[in-house]
Motif scaffolding. Structure first.
Motif, PDB file in Angstrom:
ATOM      1  N   PRO A 163      54.335  89.025  -8.753  1.00 35.93           N
ATOM      2  CA  PRO A 163      52.950  88.106  -8.591  1.00 35.93           C
ATOM      3  C   PRO A 163      51.559  87.507  -9.171  1.00 35.93           C
ATOM      4  N   MET A 164      51.984  87.856 -10.768  1.00 33.89           N
ATOM      5  CA  MET A 164      51.453  86.596 -11.573  1.00 33.89           C
ATOM      6  C   MET A 164      52.786  86.324 -12.538  1.00 33.89           C
ATOM      7  N   ARG A 174      56.045  95.534 -12.908  1.00 36.08           N
ATOM      8  CA  ARG A 174      56.819  93.918 -13.050  1.00 36.08           C
ATOM      9  C   ARG A 174      55.696  92.629 -14.032  1.00 36.08           C
ATOM     10  N   SER A 227      49.768  92.923 -11.695  1.00 37.50           N
ATOM     11  CA  SER A 227      49.159  93.539 -10.857  1.00 37.50           C
ATOM     12  C   SER A 227      49.836  94.870 -10.362  1.00 37.50           C
ATOM     13  N   TRP A 247      45.845  86.612  -7.280  1.00 38.96           N
ATOM     14  CA  TRP A 247      47.389  86.823  -7.198  1.00 38.96           C
ATOM     15  C   TRP A 247      47.833  87.316  -5.424  1.00 38.96           C
ATOM     16  N   GLU A 248      49.301  86.324  -5.681  1.00 41.30           N
ATOM     17  CA  GLU A 248      48.977  86.952  -4.200  1.00 41.30           C
ATOM     18  C   GLU A 248      50.338  88.216  -4.371  1.00 41.30           C
ATOM     19  N   LEU A 249      50.435  89.040  -3.592  1.00 40.74           N
ATOM     20  CA  LEU A 249      51.144  89.963  -3.726  1.00 40.74           C
ATOM     21  C   LEU A 249      52.542  89.257  -2.503  1.00 40.74           C
TER      22      LEU A 249
END
Lengths: 295, 849
Positions: free
Chosen positions: A125-126, A263, A266, B847-849
């Protein structure tokens, strides 16, 4: 063995009553190859109606709780005692798998460890691999150079090129901005290193935790002056995972205490959740103490 | 090729298409036996009769509110569900093979799901590249090790299949998230059995009821322990494309339809916010995609879910079906590896074959796809709104290159499947049978130690013979699917079922989420608001276009009353002589402008939106009237837009009639439950408030006698009291008797006192919490309003004491009652509707999961 006692206090103050909240925290150290958590507790004020500790997908310790009476402030205190290996087999970075071999093994090796490590080459995600990161990283990863010494050089370069600046970024600052302005905090530098490694095709994960800080000579250590920290781990096929700290230009050793890995940030953010009410205003304060103890 | 299907029996012929497998004709040109009876029957019916039944089918569907909404279109534009009157026929023997193939596939998918969120052996043993799972957005890491009780993880499964050129069924995709279509299949069946009762009966079609019975008993079984489970259907809401189906299934199965906001997590359990307080929920049949179900652990930006849900699921205190995380199985790239996966888990290759699938992340596959680009159907590995399957040969060169580039940039996001020409099946188009490509979606539900498969399923056909990709999002028609049994089946229906589960489940069926009650309340209010505005406008138009002379003062008062009643300020309350000389534009705007809150269109749209939210509670007749209101509104727009009709009041009549039909139906056909009460409460509050506004605008100002007579007549006309008035008083108009009739007459169902009496009755039976007090606060407010009205002195009302030109006493009394009623309505809302602050994220993430 070095033994640490850690106290991590998180306080939220809200502008308006929060009628209920549901939260998930990553504040308890996990066991790793080099550390063992001896005991841990989390206390929450106001008292939660429901709470549960468990292990997550990555093997991290999580704590879930919900508070259902109206409150204006929320305090979460986690306390833990951790043993960390003092002496580790000296890591000679100049030998071992070369970058070229590592890439080939990542594609061909069918061992469980390597197959599972491939999860950490993928975008998360990031952190997404891209051209700019690839360009930044390429000079360090010559085909015939050992992978681990390449990573070490990469993290040294990040340390040299980037300025530590807590004012510049927040948890939501995209990596591209960090790269452009060459500023950030430990979390950004860890993400940066991860992005570089993934762009080169190597598995990299985010490690969150604490680092022991020592007061200047002759001075007493201030209470609450420590902070959470973050660094990066890279997987070398056949050799395992190795941790590097780009913020301090060093390998993660006995002063690094691991809380969780994932990962990227997040997956392991220290405290997240949903509140009902609370108004538009909220403030957060965090205090961390990491102290050596003798048991 | 035109082939007469049976020249002896009738006029029909069927033009078949040369490509693809033909469902009807064998290779030698003879009709396959299982179609013969259907064709004979259609021939006997003849073209006109079939046409007529087709229209009847569409009428029934419309009355049932059957729609398929297309993304990004407003509710008003939701698309009607199209049903072709010719069923797709499959013979029993063929179906036996297909069924066992589906059954086995469901078992395999179940084992795969269990593995993905458990041991992940398919990765560790290198059966699939790790990226197949790890890179898919549907792989939800927080769902690791979360298990449903019992041996099934996958509860519902749907498979899309087409017949290949040899006639063999071939799976092209799986739906494992929250499969849609079973409800539409049921609706299609219901309609078909109504329009072709004897044909249907004599064809020995396999029934669908057993499938739904299995679904219901499976969901009850999953309940964590209590004897009478409360089961809810979780919908994203009225804007979702398959909302009709959610409401339809909830009704059919006897479950409560809820949205995320109707549920809350407390004390480690999931609860529904109902009128009577919180009610524990045991099982959730979800139609919300899994990653939107819990903003705490899944997508934080979701407003469709229930914060904390996953933790309750993990603790085994609520069951969600299909389980959260099951969307990972929808990745079409899995099909590439399904044979291997079958060997691994079942020890054999799956019987139902899958279409040849290439995953672009595999370098060999990538090359193959690029080399044979034109023969490929490209699909995203992760389905989301706006992504479709694309047949490359349908694209121009520019589009092809763009698609190639997207694939190169992120190959793991795409699969390619060899294009298969679907089989051709007959459809009724332009008074004849023509062939259309067909795709079949079949459904299975976990039952006992295996699965139970719906006989047949939902068939969809292309818009023309050459349609290549069939999806509802892009518009296609549906068909009922008849699996023809060799002998009649025993009749089973959910409703005649003797099993005790039916009774038990229905115990909870009176539960209504607060949101539903709130929508009924507002439906009542908006319907009433629109009606009173329409009535007043009608009498204003009559008066303006009438032959009697109307003084300036009377005209202005009348027009001002429109502004006051509809709250469309400034309107006629400004001093503007031009406006009063030609008031038409402003009046039309009050009728048609959607943006003018309080205007007719705005109120009606709000009413329709509320109705859509409570669709599952409305009877077929009510749905029909609701449709009529929507239609009349459209008609009115076109009439008014062309020019102000010569008799505009008449153009408003149909809407008034439709609204009356609605209120009549609610009186006559709605069960006197809490839902009905709240709609009534809404109506009564609104009618009382509207009457007060009307009286204040028209009777409070003092005009000369002639003007007053004219005004009184208009007012009485608009509240439907003119005839009564004339019969009763037989004299000239006078203010006192008019006020008596409109305010104080207990026998006039439009009088103020009548509304207050009804309100009193309704409020007294609402669930109470304040046990210590005999009357609740809202009851006290209404009682106070009523008492003040009853104690009032009619003569005082008509008097005017100062030179201000108004009847102060009347005005003060009305203002007081108005205030009490507004406060009372507020109390109802405060007490029974959900006012919890919406959830927000503690840390806003970028952020988008």
């Amino acid at each position: 063995m070095i033994k640490y006692e850690i106290k991590h206090t998180t306080t939220y103050e809200y502008g308006d009553n929060v009628s209920q909240c549901h939260n998930l925290v990553y504040l308890l150290p996990r066991d790793t190859r080099h550390q063992r958590c001896i005991n841990m507790t989390v206390s929450v004020n106001p008292m939660p109606v429901h709470s549960q500790r468990r292990e997550d997908y990555f093997g991290n310790q999580t704590f879930y709780f919900s508070v259902e009476k109206p409150h204006r402030s929320l305090t979460v205190i986690s306390r833990s005692k951790v043993e960390v290996e003092e002496v580790r087999p000296t890591l000679n970075l100049d030998f071992g798998v070369t970058c070229e071999q590592a890439l080939k093994l990542m594609a061909d090796d069918r061992s469980e460890a390597t197959l599972l490590a491939r999860e950490f080459i993928l975008n998360s995600p990031m952190v997404a691999a891209n051209e700019a990161l690839h360009e930044y990283a390429t000079p360090f990863f010559a085909a015939d150079k050992p992978l681990l010494s390449s990573v070490r050089e990469l993290t040294t370069q990040i340390y040299k090129d980037f300025t530590y600046d807590p004012e510049f970024t927040s948890v939501a600052t995209p990596l591209s901005e960090v790269l452009e302005h060459r500023r950030g905090v430990c979390q950004d530098f860890a993400h940066l290193a991860i992005g570089c490694l993934r762009s080169m095709g190597f598995p990299a994960r985010y490690v969150s935790g604490y680092i022991e800080t020592l007061p200047a000579p002759g001075q007493e250590k201030l209470v609450g002056s420590d902070a959470t920290h973050a660094w990066v781990a890279v997987y070398s096929p056949g050799e395992g995972w190795f941790e590097f700290d780009p913020t301090n230009d060093k390998l993660a050793e006995e002063q690094h205490i691991t809380t969780a890995w994932g990962r990227d940030y997040s997956d392991v953010s220290p405290l997240k959740g949903v509140i009902f009410g609370g108004g538009d205003q909220q403030s957060l304060s965090v205090a961390v103490d990491v102290n050596r103890i003798t048991l | 090729m035109q082939t007469p299907i049976n020249s002896k029996l009738g006029p029909l012929s069927y033009s078949t298409h040369s490509e693809g497998f033909d469902e009807v004709f064998a290779e030698d040109g003879a009709i396959r036996e299982h179609w013969q009876y259907l064709f004979d029957s259609l021939n006997q019916l003849g073209i006109e009769a079939i046409d007529e039944r087709h229209s009847k089918a569409q009428r029934i569907l419309r009355d049932d509110g059957a729609t398929y909404n297309v993304y990004q279109e407003a509710i008003a534009k939701s698309r009607a569900w199209f049903l072709d009157p010719v069923p797709h026929v499959i013979k029993s023997e063929d179906w036996g093979d297909i069924e066992s193939g589906i059954l086995e596939r469901s078992e395999l998918m179940n084992l795969l799901l269990q593995d993905i969120y458990g041991a992940r052996e398919i990765i560790k043993y290198n059966l699939v590249p790790p990226e197949l799972i790890f890179s898919h957005k549907g792989f939800l890491r927080p769902c690791h090790n979360v298990k449903l009780p019992g041996e099934h993880q996958l509860i519902l499964h749907a498979v899309d299949m087409i017949r290949d050129e040899d006639g063999e069924m071939c799976a092209i995709s799986d739906r494992t998230q929250a499969p849609s279509g079973a409800g539409y299949a049921l609706e299609n069946r219901t309609v078909m059995s109504r329009i072709f009762p004897s044909l249907f009966r004599d064809s020995h079609v396999h029934r669908l009821a057993l499938f739904f019975r299995s679904l219901r008993s499976k969901l009850s079984e999953l309940s964590p322990g209590v004897s009478v489970p409360r089961i809810v259907v979780l919908t994203p809401g009225a804007y979702n494309e398959t909302y009709f189906e959610h409401a339809y299934l909830a009704n059919y199965l006897g479950f409560t339809l809820v949205q995320g906001g109707d549920l809350t997590v407390r004390d480690g359990f999931v609860w529904m916010k109902s009128l009577e307080g919180l009610r524990k929920v045991d099982v959730i049949l979800r139609r919300v995609d899994d990653m939107y179900c819990d903003p705490v652990e899944l997508r934080g930006d979701s407003h469709l879910g229930v914060p904390g849900l996953l933790e309750v699921v993990r603790a085994g205190r609520v069951v969600v079906a299909n389980p959260l995380g099951s969307g990972v199985l929808e990745n079409p790239a899995i099909l590439k590896y399904l044979t291997e996966i079958g060997r691994f888990f079942l020890g054999r290759e799956p019987r139902l074959k899958s279409v040849d699938t290439f995953w672009c992340a595999d370098p060999k596959d990538f090359d193959h796809v690029i080399d044979n680009f034109d023969d490929m159907v490209i699909k995203p590995t992760f389905r989301k709104p706006g992504t479709f399957s694309i047949l490359v040969s349908d694209l121009d060169d520019k589009q092809k290159n763009k698609l190639k580039k997207s694939i190169k940039d992120a190959p793991h996001l795409y699969v390619a499947q060899g294009y298969m020409k679907p089989s051709q099946t007959p459809a009724w188009i332009d008074q004849g049978l023509v062939s259309r490509p067909a795709i079949l979606r079949s459904f299975s539900v976990a039952a006992e130690s295996s699965y139970s498969v719906m006989p047949g399923g939902l068939t969809r056909i292309g818009g023309d013979a050459d349609t290549t990709i069939l999806t509802n999002q892009r518009g296609s028609e549906s068909k009922d699917t008849w699996v023809i049994a060799s002998e009649p089946e025993k009749q089973i229906s959910l409703r005649s079922e003797a099993a005790s589960t039916v009774k038990e489940v229905s115990e909870h069926s009176t539960d209504l989420p607060s949101r539903v009650v709130e929508n009924l309340f507002w439906m009542g209010r908006y319907a009433e608001r629109a009606e009173s505005a329409l009535r007043l406008l009608r009498s204003v138009f009559v008066r303006l276009n009438g032959f009697e002379y109307l003084s300036e003062a009377a005209t202005q008062t009348l027009l001002r009353s429109v502004t006051h009643l509809t709250n469309t300020y400034p309107g006629f309350t400004v001093e503007n002589s031009d406006l009063f000389k030609s008031p038409e534009a402003e009046l039309v705007s009050v009728v048609l402008d959607e943006q003018r809150i309080g205007g007719v269109t705005s109120s009606l749209l709000a009413m329709l939106t509320s109705a859509e939210e409570v669709k599952e509670l409305l009877s077929a007749d009510t749905q029909r009237v609701i449709n009529d209101i929507g239609d009349e509104l459209e008609t009115l727009k076109s009439v008014f837009k062309k020019q102000l009709a010569s008799a505009p009041e008449e153009a408003l009549d149909p809407l008034v009639t439709a609204l009356l039909a609605l209120s009549g139906l609610c009186q006559e056909s709605m069960i006197r439950g809490m839902g009905w009460r709240f709609m009534e409460i809404g109506r009564r509050f609104e009618r009382a408030l509207q009457t007060i506004s009307l009286l204040r605008a028209t009777m409070v100002p003092v005009l000369n006698e002639t003007d007053e007579m004219i005004l009184l007549e208009s007012v009485l006309f608009s509240v439907e009291a003119l005839i009564t008035y004339r019969r009763r008083y037989r004299t000239d108009m006078n203010v006192a008797s008019a006020i008596d009739l409109v305010m104080l007459d207990e026998t006039n169902p439009r009088s103020l006192i009548y509304q207050l009496t009804r309100l009193e009755e309704h409020l007294s039976v609402l669930p109470k919490v304040e046990t210590m007090q005999r009357l609740s606060e809202k009851e006290k407010l209404v009682l106070e309003a009523k008492t003040s009205l009853q104690l009032s002195d009619l003569q005082r009302f008509t008097q005017t004491e100062s030179d201000a030109g108004i009847r102060e006493n009347l005005d003060q009394a009305l203002v007081r009652i108005q205030r009490l009623l507004i406060e009372g309505a507020g109390k109802v809302s405060e007490k029974y509707f959900d006012h919890a602050d919406g959830p927000q994220l503690l840390v806003k993430s970028g952020w988008e999961l």
